[in-house]
Write a protein that holds these residues in place. Structure first.
Motif, PDB file in Angstrom:
ATOM      1  N   THR A  64      18.212  -9.408 -10.331  1.00  0.00           N
ATOM      2  CA  THR A  64      16.641  -9.657 -10.272  1.00  0.00           C
ATOM      3  C   THR A  64      16.634  -7.930  -9.001  1.00  0.00           C
ATOM      4  O   THR A  64      17.604  -8.153  -8.397  1.00  0.00           O
ATOM      5  CB  THR A  64      16.283 -10.519  -8.871  1.00  0.00           C
ATOM      6  N   ASN A  67      11.708  -7.738  -4.138  1.00  0.00           N
ATOM      7  CA  ASN A  67      10.691  -7.580  -3.734  1.00  0.00           C
ATOM      8  C   ASN A  67      10.563  -8.007  -2.569  1.00  0.00           C
ATOM      9  O   ASN A  67      10.024  -9.193  -2.352  1.00  0.00           O
ATOM     10  CB  ASN A  67       9.924  -8.574  -4.498  1.00  0.00           C
ATOM     11  N   SER A  72      12.408 -11.521  -7.619  1.00  0.00           N
ATOM     12  CA  SER A  72      11.057 -10.466  -8.630  1.00  0.00           C
ATOM     13  C   SER A  72      10.943 -12.530  -8.218  1.00  0.00           C
ATOM     14  O   SER A  72      10.981 -13.299  -8.473  1.00  0.00           O
ATOM     15  CB  SER A  72      12.281  -9.667  -9.976  1.00  0.00           C
TER      16      SER A  72
END
Length: 158
Positions: A64, A67, A72
């Protein structure tokens, strides 16, 4: 001679950029080492993967991006759709994680570890956090992680 693969390594990797696609390819490369004779690698994007994929695998490698200090949204969506369908059936599933982190990756790590703990999956090594500016060595590290996981599955040590 065609040897039948009887184990499966599932790679679920969010790869929205050229660099993260390189990481996903490195994971496939590592799990496709020529000396691996009994492990098949299946690579899926989180939005394409579901509980049936988890139920069919013998180990899982998660990838991933970081974020906003979290995993994510695509990986979170995968967990949301799969969690209860696999909870009782895949306890102890060997797993590993790599995180492409522009910052420190610790929030992302905590978030994934929280879900994995709830699923009662088993970490085979601490998460690999690829921090800061892009470095070509990141692909080597993911390839090694994937290869180690695949060889461990094939040999039955995990």
């Amino acid at each position: 001679m065609n040897v039948e693969c009887n184990k499966q390594l599932l790679v679920i990797a969010h790869a929205p950029s050229a660099n993260t696609r390189q990481l996903r390819e490195a994971a496939l490369q590592g799990a496709s080492h020529p000396d691996l004779e009994q492990v098949q690698c299946v690579v899926k994007a989180p939005l394409e993967a579901g509980p049936e994929d988890v139920l069919a695998c013998d180990a899982i490698l998660l990838g991933t991006t970081e974020n906003l200090g979290y995993m994510s949204g695509a990986l979170k969506d995968f967990f949301d759709r799969s969690y209860y369908s696999v909870l009782e059936k895949k306890q102890g599933l060997p797993c590993a994680l790599y995180i492409r982190a522009g910052h420190d990756g610790t929030g992302t790590q905590r978030a994934v570890e929280s879900i994995v703990t709830g699923l009662r999956w088993r970490w085979v090594q601490p998460p690999l956090i690829l921090r800061g500016e892009w470095q070509p060595s990141f692909t080597d590290q993911v390839e090694e992680l994937s290869m180690t996981l695949a060889f461990s599955v094939e040999s039955g040590i995990i």
